[in-house]
Design an enzyme around this catalytic site. Structure first.
Site, PDB file in Angstrom:
ATOM      1  N   ILE A   1       0.833  -1.197   0.000  1.00  0.00           N
ATOM      2  CA  ILE A   1       0.000   0.000   0.000  1.00  0.00           C
ATOM      3  C   ILE A   1       0.867   1.246   0.000  1.00  0.00           C
ATOM      4  O   ILE A   1       1.683   1.441   0.902  1.00  0.00           O
ATOM      5  CB  ILE A   1      -0.952  -0.009   1.212  1.00  0.00           C
ATOM      6  CG1 ILE A   1      -1.953  -1.141   0.989  1.00  0.00           C
ATOM      7  CG2 ILE A   1      -1.649   1.333   1.356  1.00  0.00           C
ATOM      8  CD1 ILE A   1      -3.164  -1.087   1.832  1.00  0.00           C
ATOM      9  N   GLY A   2       0.709   2.049  -0.998  1.00  0.00           N
ATOM     10  CA  GLY A   2       1.498   3.273  -1.111  1.00  0.00           C
ATOM     11  C   GLY A   2       0.638   4.494  -0.878  1.00  0.00           C
ATOM     12  O   GLY A   2       0.196   5.153  -1.821  1.00  0.00           O
ATOM     13  N   TYR A   3       0.363   4.769   0.385  1.00  0.00           N
ATOM     14  CA  TYR A   3      -0.382   5.979   0.738  1.00  0.00           C
ATOM     15  C   TYR A   3       0.561   7.041   1.283  1.00  0.00           C
ATOM     16  O   TYR A   3       0.676   8.132   0.774  1.00  0.00           O
ATOM     17  CB  TYR A   3      -1.430   5.681   1.826  1.00  0.00           C
ATOM     18  CG  TYR A   3      -2.634   4.872   1.390  1.00  0.00           C
ATOM     19  CD1 TYR A   3      -2.933   4.673   0.054  1.00  0.00           C
ATOM     20  CD2 TYR A   3      -3.488   4.326   2.347  1.00  0.00           C
ATOM     21  CE1 TYR A   3      -4.049   3.933  -0.321  1.00  0.00           C
ATOM     22  CE2 TYR A   3      -4.608   3.594   1.986  1.00  0.00           C
ATOM     23  CZ  TYR A   3      -4.882   3.399   0.653  1.00  0.00           C
ATOM     24  OH  TYR A   3      -5.982   2.673   0.289  1.00  0.00           O
ATOM     25  N   SER A   4       1.245   6.684   2.399  1.00  0.00           N
ATOM     26  CA  SER A   4       1.988   7.685   3.159  1.00  0.00           C
ATOM     27  C   SER A   4       3.164   8.266   2.396  1.00  0.00           C
ATOM     28  O   SER A   4       3.797   7.600   1.588  1.00  0.00           O
ATOM     29  CB  SER A   4       2.526   7.063   4.444  1.00  0.00           C
ATOM     30  OG  SER A   4       1.491   6.454   5.157  1.00  0.00           O
TER      31      SER A   4
ATOM     32  N   SER B   1       5.336  -0.647   2.972  1.00  0.00           N
ATOM     33  CA  SER B   1       5.670  -1.980   3.469  1.00  0.00           C
ATOM     34  C   SER B   1       5.336  -3.030   2.426  1.00  0.00           C
ATOM     35  O   SER B   1       4.394  -2.849   1.637  1.00  0.00           O
ATOM     36  CB  SER B   1       4.881  -2.299   4.739  1.00  0.00           C
ATOM     37  OG  SER B   1       5.108  -1.293   5.691  1.00  0.00           O
TER      38      SER B   1
ATOM     39  N   GLU C   1      -9.523  -2.196   6.750  1.00  0.00           N
ATOM     40  CA  GLU C   1      -8.248  -2.569   7.351  1.00  0.00           C
ATOM     41  C   GLU C   1      -8.335  -2.557   8.875  1.00  0.00           C
ATOM     42  O   GLU C   1      -7.849  -3.452   9.548  1.00  0.00           O
ATOM     43  CB  GLU C   1      -7.149  -1.597   6.888  1.00  0.00           C
ATOM     44  CG  GLU C   1      -5.844  -1.737   7.658  1.00  0.00           C
ATOM     45  CD  GLU C   1      -4.788  -0.724   7.236  1.00  0.00           C
ATOM     46  OE1 GLU C   1      -4.850  -0.243   6.094  1.00  0.00           O
ATOM     47  OE2 GLU C   1      -3.899  -0.433   8.045  1.00  0.00           O
TER      48      GLU C   1
ATOM     49  N   THR D   1      -4.756   7.251  13.006  1.00  0.00           N
ATOM     50  CA  THR D   1      -4.229   7.437  14.369  1.00  0.00           C
ATOM     51  C   THR D   1      -5.337   7.510  15.423  1.00  0.00           C
ATOM     52  O   THR D   1      -6.473   7.919  15.127  1.00  0.00           O
ATOM     53  CB  THR D   1      -3.338   8.703  14.441  1.00  0.00           C
ATOM     54  OG1 THR D   1      -2.643   8.714  15.687  1.00  0.00           O
ATOM     55  CG2 THR D   1      -4.162   9.977  14.322  1.00  0.00           C
ATOM     56  N   ASN D   2      -5.013   7.107  16.641  1.00  0.00           N
ATOM     57  CA  ASN D   2      -6.037   7.016  17.683  1.00  0.00           C
ATOM     58  C   ASN D   2      -6.691   8.356  18.029  1.00  0.00           C
ATOM     59  O   ASN D   2      -7.860   8.381  18.424  1.00  0.00           O
ATOM     60  CB  ASN D   2      -5.453   6.362  18.937  1.00  0.00           C
ATOM     61  CG  ASN D   2      -5.263   4.864  18.739  1.00  0.00           C
ATOM     62  OD1 ASN D   2      -5.556   4.325  17.664  1.00  0.00           O
ATOM     63  ND2 ASN D   2      -4.789   4.176  19.767  1.00  0.00           N
ATOM     64  N   GLU D   3      -5.964   9.452  17.871  1.00  0.00           N
ATOM     65  CA  GLU D   3      -6.594  10.755  18.133  1.00  0.00           C
ATOM     66  C   GLU D   3      -7.778  10.974  17.181  1.00  0.00           C
ATOM     67  O   GLU D   3      -8.843  11.434  17.594  1.00  0.00           O
ATOM     68  CB  GLU D   3      -5.591  11.907  17.950  1.00  0.00           C
ATOM     69  CG  GLU D   3      -4.668  12.136  19.139  1.00  0.00           C
ATOM     70  CD  GLU D   3      -3.463  11.209  19.137  1.00  0.00           C
ATOM     71  OE1 GLU D   3      -3.426  10.286  18.292  1.00  0.00           O
ATOM     72  OE2 GLU D   3      -2.571  11.394  19.978  1.00  0.00           O
TER      73      GLU D   3
HETATM   74  C1  LIG Z   1       6.435  -0.023  10.392  1.00  0.00           C
HETATM   75  C2  LIG Z   1       5.518   0.870   9.604  1.00  0.00           C
HETATM   76  C3  LIG Z   1       4.856   0.373   8.497  1.00  0.00           C
HETATM   77  C4  LIG Z   1       4.044   1.187   7.722  1.00  0.00           C
HETATM   78  N1  LIG Z   1       3.456   0.666   6.601  1.00  0.00           N
HETATM   79  C5  LIG Z   1       2.780   1.503   5.760  1.00  0.00           C
HETATM   80  C6  LIG Z   1       2.287   1.037   4.501  1.00  0.00           C
HETATM   81  O1  LIG Z   1       2.462  -0.134   4.138  1.00  0.00           O
HETATM   82  N2  LIG Z   1       1.681   1.916   3.667  1.00  0.00           N
HETATM   83  C7  LIG Z   1       1.482   3.223   4.014  1.00  0.00           C
HETATM   84  O2  LIG Z   1       0.916   3.973   3.220  1.00  0.00           O
HETATM   85  N3  LIG Z   1       1.907   3.700   5.217  1.00  0.00           N
HETATM   86  C8  LIG Z   1       2.556   2.865   6.086  1.00  0.00           C
HETATM   87  N4  LIG Z   1       3.037   3.344   7.288  1.00  0.00           N
HETATM   88  C9  LIG Z   1       2.846   4.755   7.606  1.00  0.00           C
HETATM   89  C10 LIG Z   1       1.733   5.002   8.621  1.00  0.00           C
HETATM   90  O3  LIG Z   1       0.506   4.826   8.010  1.00  0.00           O
HETATM   91  C11 LIG Z   1       1.932   6.434   9.159  1.00  0.00           C
HETATM   92  O4  LIG Z   1       3.033   6.386  10.018  1.00  0.00           O
HETATM   93  C12 LIG Z   1       0.706   6.942   9.864  1.00  0.00           C
HETATM   94  O5  LIG Z   1      -0.288   7.247   8.958  1.00  0.00           O
HETATM   95  C13 LIG Z   1       1.023   8.206  10.697  1.00  0.00           C
HETATM   96  O6  LIG Z   1       1.589   9.187   9.908  1.00  0.00           O
HETATM   97  P1  LIG Z   1       2.955   9.883  10.280  1.00  0.00           P
HETATM   98  O7  LIG Z   1       3.937   8.847  10.581  1.00  0.00           O
HETATM   99  O8  LIG Z   1       3.260  10.835   9.206  1.00  0.00           O
HETATM  100  O9  LIG Z   1       2.657  10.641  11.630  1.00  0.00           O
HETATM  101  P2  LIG Z   1       1.965  12.067  11.750  1.00  0.00           P
HETATM  102  O10 LIG Z   1       0.766  12.123  10.914  1.00  0.00           O
HETATM  103  O11 LIG Z   1       2.988  13.101  11.573  1.00  0.00           O
HETATM  104  O12 LIG Z   1       1.500  12.033  13.259  1.00  0.00           O
HETATM  105  C14 LIG Z   1       2.359  12.338  14.330  1.00  0.00           C
HETATM  106  C15 LIG Z   1       1.537  12.492  15.581  1.00  0.00           C
HETATM  107  O13 LIG Z   1       0.631  13.581  15.442  1.00  0.00           O
HETATM  108  C16 LIG Z   1      -0.663  13.185  15.814  1.00  0.00           C
HETATM  109  N5  LIG Z   1      -1.687  13.888  15.045  1.00  0.00           N
HETATM  110  C17 LIG Z   1      -1.703  14.099  13.719  1.00  0.00           C
HETATM  111  N6  LIG Z   1      -2.822  14.757  13.392  1.00  0.00           N
HETATM  112  C18 LIG Z   1      -3.520  14.975  14.521  1.00  0.00           C
HETATM  113  C19 LIG Z   1      -4.765  15.597  14.833  1.00  0.00           C
HETATM  114  N7  LIG Z   1      -5.513  16.158  13.892  1.00  0.00           N
HETATM  115  N8  LIG Z   1      -5.164  15.618  16.119  1.00  0.00           N
HETATM  116  C20 LIG Z   1      -4.412  15.071  17.085  1.00  0.00           C
HETATM  117  N9  LIG Z   1      -3.235  14.465  16.843  1.00  0.00           N
HETATM  118  C21 LIG Z   1      -2.790  14.418  15.578  1.00  0.00           C
HETATM  119  C22 LIG Z   1      -0.697  11.707  15.501  1.00  0.00           C
HETATM  120  O14 LIG Z   1      -1.655  11.042  16.277  1.00  0.00           O
HETATM  121  C23 LIG Z   1       0.691  11.263  15.884  1.00  0.00           C
HETATM  122  O15 LIG Z   1       0.737  10.977  17.237  1.00  0.00           O
HETATM  123  C24 LIG Z   1       3.849   2.543   8.088  1.00  0.00           C
HETATM  124  C25 LIG Z   1       4.505   3.046   9.214  1.00  0.00           C
HETATM  125  C26 LIG Z   1       5.342   2.237   9.960  1.00  0.00           C
HETATM  126  C27 LIG Z   1       6.068   2.820  11.139  1.00  0.00           C
END
Ligand SMILES: Cc1cc2nc3c(=O)[nH]c(=O)nc-3n(C[C@H](O)[C@H](O)[C@H](O)COP(=O)(O)OP(=O)(O)OC[C@H]3O[C@@H](n4cnc5c(N)ncnc54)[C@H](O)[C@@H]3O)c2cc1C
Lengths: 393, 372
Positions: free
Chosen positions: A126-129, A161, A243, A373-375
């Site tokens: 999955i290529g989202y992030s 991933s 998911e 994310t849980n928030e």
């Molecule tokens: C091991 C691993 C595997 C992964 N695999 C994939 C994958 O296969 N495909 C893919 O697309 N992505 C993948 N991801 C990415 C994952 O989906 C992102 O890490 C996730 O979406 C969170 O984004 P971020 O890391 O940019 O954190 P951020 O979005 O920067 O968040 C950082 C913090 O800010 C908080 N936050 C953000 N917005 C708000 C808000 N509005 N209110 C309150 N708090 C907030 C969050 O809760 C978090 O605690 C993977 C990540 C990891 C570590």
């Protein structure tokens, strides 16, 4: 009210339990232990194809695709048993992307992809992030433009991933350059062997391999876009909702609790007292048990609600928040029971339960911020579940 | 009452912080961790030449004659810039015990070389991997007129890197504590792999000869000495944890002020701010209960309960702060190219070393039951 599975469902569970027990042979176990626990090796591929051949991947798929149209309750039993076995089943491909393609894909795309998915031959990443688009996924900037009936894709994705062994990437891209939010996004299926696609590894705390994927003028046929152009957001959120359910299944923690309990009954101190005779050890085990029961029931009820088509928006969020936070707590409680030896890795001699706890505590935080994310899940619960106003964002 | 550091203590804080920071380069630490036997020797040398290894030892042996408070100041800084050195093992669990209980001969033999960084010492107190401090299944046997010990010791940190290991054994009615030269015949090291990669071994002793000159103590006093060592070792772990948790929190706060989502910094989301504030509250409590334990020990007071209380907080706060930091960082927190992961590994290892919170809660409960 009757909170029990039917006889037939219990039969199915028993059948699946012994099926997966024999599937997880020593060769496969060794491969998963040595290499990446997410699969990708030849034994993993072989096993997945067997699951496909034996018809299990299509368990809840419509008959027109050769599926068995089982209800979400049977599907849930399947999920529980496969997770219990420790096989890294590609749920995202089979239960999330697959059904989305079946619903929205072009005829050509369906013909090309679905047989592979159902036979266990095709795996998606999955290529989202992106590095600047995680929780705020709608701000992603990887873009695709139509040139001579082909999409030309440029950009960079973080955390893709499975991309190191997958066959396709389910890619979220911006197809309308005029927008910078959720409007103007689309989903395109990108074959892993495309020219211009390159992959480099990211090593993580949990030893889970994930990747950066680079798209340098990658070209894919026009019909590889799923659904309508610029209407990808609905597919993304729909996929994420599906998911969420497979993320917090209770089976692995239930199995772990059984294993730690068994272990604690065998440990004796120098006075011959068993570890499990300690009151505090019993309290820790009981805490894990009571949490596991709640999680189990949340999962069961969801499977039932889905079967009855009565799912509410907040239901999946409740399970996701509780489950992801409970896992972290439960691993901690179990590590306390095991004591200092729980810090020994899977490679170490003298480790306990093959170092499983040492591995699990390192991967568990990903679930609290990943998969929505849980928030944000709590926002959904207060809005949809409690009718409270939404925060300005 | 005084909660503050003296001018001299502040200087130690600054000096140690500087040394640790200068040796904290991420890529270097990763290389050391992955080397198979992680020990940051360059850092150890610098600590020796700065005089900090002599902090708790008497002037006549080349030390600076300061105390346990100063040791814990250094340990907190080490935690903040965490890396693999046997500071607790060599300075607290053995060095300080030699200084306190050793004969003049033993002190002269060990302490100058500890201060100069030439000698690495450690203890082997675990027998089952659990805490069972007052029991030892290592027995002394006289074979052909020579005293020898046999048995197993679990999770001995820096065993192979050490020159001597302090081992308790049963000697007829009583227990004794003796240093064993790691070159001794009959010592077998089996390498373990821990979550932080801090070197640990399973130690097997097969009729290892006891050198009477290296006995730290024998007779009924041994249990008191073991207690003395354990209380200080546990408290040191708490100080290390404070540094680790503070680093997790500081990294989180800094990152959250830069990271943007939905066109604002994530620090500006109330849920993020509140969660960080909870860590701040946690750390305030941990710091105070640890300082209380340090102060009581420094002044020679009874501190068994206070040390258990500090370890309970230490385990809880290590766990909670680590997961708060991971969660608020999002994906980047799990990336091994960024330093947070190292702190998360240490937080878990320290939480489970020398008794988890659950273990110490039970321990404290027993002490409450037995009090009048
Ligand atoms: C091991 C691993 C595997 C992964 N695999 C994939 C994958 O296969 N495909 C893919 O697309 N992505 C993948 N991801 C990415 C994952 O989906 C992102 O890490 C996730 O979406 C969170 O984004 P971020 O890391 O940019 O954190 P951020 O979005 O920067 O968040 C950082 C913090 O800010 C908080 N936050 C953000 N917005 C708000 C808000 N509005 N209110 C309150 N708090 C907030 C969050 O809760 C978090 O605690 C993977 C990540 C990891 C570590």
């Amino acid at each position: 009210m009757k909170i029990e599975f039917t006889k037939k469902q219990i039969q199915l569970r028993n059948e699946l339990r012994s099926y997966f027990k024999s599937l997880m042979n020593n060769k496969l176990k060794k491969e998963l232990k040595k290499g990446s626990a997410e699969g990708g090796g030849p034994e993993f591929r072989k096993a997945l194809e067997k699951i496909g051949r034996d018809g299990w991947i299509g368990l809840s798929w419509p008959k027109e695709y050769g599926g068995k149209e089982a209800t979400p309750l049977e599907q849930y039993i399947f999920t529980e048993e496969i997770m219990r076995s420790g096989f890294p089943y590609p749920f995202l491909t089979t239960d999330s992307i697959g059904p989305t393609i079946a619903e929205f894909g072009t005829k050509k795309l369906k013909e090309k992809l679905i047989p592979g998915i159902l036979s266990g031959k095709t795996i998606f990443a999955i290529g989202y992030s992106e590095s600047n688009a995680g929780t705020d996924l709608a701000s992603l900037t990887t873009k695709a433009t139509l040139q001579n009936q082909k999409w030309a894709i440029n950009g960079q994705k973080m955390w893709t991933s499975l991309a190191d062994f997958s066959d396709y990437i389910w890619l979220a891209v911006r197809t309308d350059k005029e927008t910078s939010n959720h409007e103007g996004l689309s989903i395109i299926v990108v074959p892993n062997d495309s020219k211009g696609l390159s992959i480099s590894p990211i090593s993580t705390l949990g030893d889970v391999r994930t990747n950066v994927t680079y798209y340098d003028n990658v070209r894919v046929p026009k019909e590889y876009l799923v659904g309508e152009v610029n209407k990808g957001w609905k597919l993304i959120t729909g996929q994420l909702n599906r998911e969420r359910l497979s993320l917090v299944n209770n089976a692995p923690i239930e199995k772990l609790l059984e294993d730690v309990t068994f272990w604690a009954k065998k440990q004796k101190n120098s006075q011959g007292k068993r570890l499990i005779d300690e009151k505090w050890v019993q309290t820790n085990l009981a805490r894990v048990k009571s949490g596991t029961e709640a999680l189990k029931l949340l999962c069961w009820k969801q499977a039932w609600l889905m079967t009855e088509k009565k799912m509410k928006m907040e239901d999946a969020s409740v399970a996701k928040v509780f489950g992801s936070e409970f896992f972290i707590e439960a691993y901690r409680l179990l590590m306390e029971v095991v004591g200092q030896k729980s810090i020994l890795t899977k490679n170490s001699i003298d480790n306990v339960l093959e170092g499983r706890l040492e591995m699990l505590y390192r991967v568990s935080s990903v679930l609290t911020f990943g998969g929505g994310t849980n928030e944000i899940q709590r926002d959904i619960i207060s809005m949809a579940g409690l009718g409270m106003p939404r925060e300005d964002r | 009452m005084d909660f503050s550091y003296s001018e001299e203590q502040n200087k130690i804080k600054e000096l140690s912080s500087k040394i640790f920071q200068n040796n904290n380069e991420h890529e270097l630490l990763r290389k050391i961790e992955e080397s198979g036997s992680p020990f940051h020797k360059k850092l150890w040398k610098e600590l020796a030449s700065s005089g900090l290894l002599g902090t708790a030892f008497n002037k006549d042996l080349g030390g600076t004659d300061l105390g346990f408070v100063e040791i814990n100041i250094i340990l907190e800084q080490l935690g903040y810039h965490i890396s693999n050195i046997p500071f607790i093992q060599t300075i607290v669990s053995t060095g300080m015990a030699i200084n306190e209980f050793g004969s003049q001969k033993l002190r002269n033999f060990f302490i100058p070389k500890i201060i100069s960084g030439e000698l690495i010492l450690t203890t082997a107190l675990n027998e089952t991997g659990r805490l069972d401090l007052n029991k030892s299944d290592i027995e002394l046997k006289k074979i052909n007129g020579v005293n020898r010990i046999s048995g197993k010791k679990y999770l001995v940190s820096y065993a192979e890197e050490s020159d001597f290991i302090l081992i308790p054994y049963k000697d007829e009615e009583n227990h004794s504590l003796c240093f064993i030269d790691t070159e001794s015949k009959g010592l077998i090291f089996s390498k373990l792999e821990t979550t932080t990669r801090e070197p640990h071994s399973l130690l097997t002793l097969e009729e290892v000869e006891i050198d009477d000159n290296l006995i730290l103590c024998s007779s009924s006093k041994t249990i008191d000495v073991l207690n003395w060592i354990n209380l200080r070792t546990i408290t040191s772990i708490c100080s290390l944890t404070i540094g680790v948790a503070q680093a997790c929190l500081d990294m989180t706060v800094n990152y959250s002020k830069e990271r943007k989502a939905f066109n604002r910094t994530i620090a500006s989301f109330q849920a993020v701010g509140h969660r960080a504030a909870n860590s701040f509250i946690d750390l305030s409590c941990l710091r105070l209960v640890t300082e209380q334990a340090i102060s009581l020990l420094e002044h020679g007071k009874e501190a068994a309960r206070e040390v258990s209380i500090a370890k309970i907080w230490s385990g809880d706060v290590a766990h909670r702060t680590s997961y708060t930091a991971q969660h608020l960082h999002g994906g980047i927190g799990a990336d091994k190219d960024y330093a947070l992961y190292r702190y998360c590994l240490w937080a878990k290892q320290l939480e489970l070393t020398q008794g988890s919170s659950a273990y110490h809660l039970n321990n404290l409960g027993s002490m409450i039951r037995n009090s009048n």
